[in-house]
Motif scaffolding. Structure first.
Motif, mmCIF file in Angstrom:
data_model
loop_
_atom_site.group_PDB
_atom_site.id
_atom_site.type_symbol
_atom_site.label_atom_id
_atom_site.label_comp_id
_atom_site.label_asym_id
_atom_site.label_seq_id
_atom_site.Cartn_x
_atom_site.Cartn_y
_atom_site.Cartn_z
ATOM 1 N N THR A 1 24.091 26.413 36.814
ATOM 2 C CA THR A 1 24.991 27.460 37.304
ATOM 3 C C THR A 1 26.310 27.444 36.538
ATOM 4 O O THR A 1 26.824 28.493 36.134
ATOM 5 C CB THR A 1 25.270 27.259 38.806
ATOM 6 N N LEU B 1 21.141 27.323 46.870
ATOM 7 C CA LEU B 1 20.702 26.621 45.656
ATOM 8 C C LEU B 1 19.598 25.610 45.979
ATOM 9 O O LEU B 1 18.848 25.199 45.099
ATOM 10 C CB LEU B 1 21.879 25.892 44.988
ATOM 11 N N GLY B 2 19.522 25.229 47.244
ATOM 12 C CA GLY B 2 18.489 24.281 47.665
ATOM 13 C C GLY B 2 17.297 24.953 48.321
ATOM 14 O O GLY B 2 16.445 24.271 48.900
ATOM 15 N N ASP B 3 17.208 26.282 48.255
ATOM 16 C CA ASP B 3 16.098 27.002 48.875
ATOM 17 C C ASP B 3 14.764 26.590 48.244
ATOM 18 O O ASP B 3 14.693 26.234 47.057
ATOM 19 C CB ASP B 3 16.305 28.512 48.706
ATOM 20 N N ILE C 1 20.561 22.051 39.194
ATOM 21 C CA ILE C 1 20.748 23.505 39.281
ATOM 22 C C ILE C 1 22.233 23.862 39.292
ATOM 23 O O ILE C 1 22.626 24.927 38.814
ATOM 24 C CB ILE C 1 20.016 24.096 40.502
ATOM 25 N N ARG D 1 16.829 30.630 44.641
ATOM 26 C CA ARG D 1 17.747 29.717 43.938
ATOM 27 C C ARG D 1 18.376 30.403 42.728
ATOM 28 O O ARG D 1 19.582 30.269 42.468
ATOM 29 C CB ARG D 1 17.009 28.445 43.505
ATOM 30 N N TRP D 2 17.560 31.137 41.981
ATOM 31 C CA TRP D 2 18.044 31.807 40.775
ATOM 32 C C TRP D 2 19.093 32.857 41.111
ATOM 33 O O TRP D 2 20.132 32.952 40.443
ATOM 34 C CB TRP D 2 16.860 32.428 40.051
ATOM 35 N N LEU E 1 20.862 18.704 44.268
ATOM 36 C CA LEU E 1 21.214 20.003 43.699
ATOM 37 C C LEU E 1 21.902 19.889 42.343
ATOM 38 O O LEU E 1 22.227 20.904 41.728
ATOM 39 C CB LEU E 1 22.153 20.764 44.656
ATOM 40 N N GLU F 1 16.540 36.464 49.078
ATOM 41 C CA GLU F 1 16.804 36.775 47.672
ATOM 42 C C GLU F 1 17.788 37.937 47.540
ATOM 43 O O GLU F 1 18.732 37.886 46.747
ATOM 44 C CB GLU F 1 15.477 37.108 46.990
#
Length: 227
Positions: free
Chosen positions: A121, A77-79, A117, A85-86, A114, A53
């Protein structure tokens, strides 16, 4: 933060607690309390989620070589962890327009998990991501509800070019597309700059192409949008 930090951040962004670390920690919990108090702190598990993070967040503050961070941020983004991801999405939004082309490529892959998300983004980027409007428009009738929701979120934030595309869709789209476009335009009425104001400003733009697009869009707005 200079480019020298990029390799280190990329390494930290991929950090995971290893199976051997987990096994050792599990064994430590079985030790007598008197020993565990001594050994436990020495073999405690690192907080790998917080590490990833923090790395994702750091990429967003880079002043140089930000382009080098885009692949790893897209990977994040795929975590599995939502906070990671955020932070990755926010950093990509901060990087701005140079991150748009690879994000568009993901949207073009219809089976890519993905996509929703990525749409979010792009929405965070605002009008800087207007190049993504054509591909985002196709997501309005996507079979995946989350993708439809995030597409709407993005289009509401991408400025005049998105309004032009939505307004034209209210006339030229199929029934589902018209309904989706009208709903977004209605929702945008509560935003600080409503669609009609955006189009009026675009109609006064020095570029002829923009003026023509704005006037056509103004003519295509359907009464059902109550604009």
């Amino acid at each position: 933060m200079g480019s020298n930090a990029v390799p280190d951040l990329i390494e930290q962004a991929q950090y995971r607690v290893t199976p051997s670390q987990k096994a050792l920690h599990k064994q430590a919990t079985k030790l007598p309390k008197s020993i565990g108090k001594i050994v436990g702190p020495l073999i405690g598990l690192p907080d790998d989620v917080s590490i990833r993070e923090a790395a994702a967040r750091a990429f967003g503050s880079m002043e140089y070589e930000a382009e080098d961070a885009i692949p790893i941020l897209i990977y994040l983004l795929g975590d599995m962890e939502g906070n990671v991801r955020w932070e990755a999405a926010k950093s990509l939004a901060q990087i701005g327009p140079i991150a748009v082309p690879p994000l568009i490529e993901i949207l073009e892959e219809r089976t890519n998990t993905l996509r929703s998300i990525v749409a979010n983004t792009l929405g965070q980027m605002g009008p800087e991501a207007s190049a993504a409007v054509p591909i985002l428009i196709t997501g309005l009738t996507d079979p995946n509800e989350q993708m439809r929701d995030q597409t709407a979120y993005a289009l509401m934030r991408l400025g005049p070019q998105a309004v032009v595309a939505l307004a034209n869709l209210t006339t030229n789209g199929n029934a589902k597309e018209r309904e989706a476009a009208q709903e977004i335009l209605r929702r945008m009425m509560s935003t600080p700059e409503a669609p009609i104001q955006m189009l009026r400003k675009l109609a006064a733009d020095p570029a002829t192409t923009n003026r023509v697009q704005a006037m056509e869009a103004l003519g295509n707005l359907r009464p059902a949008t109550s604009l």
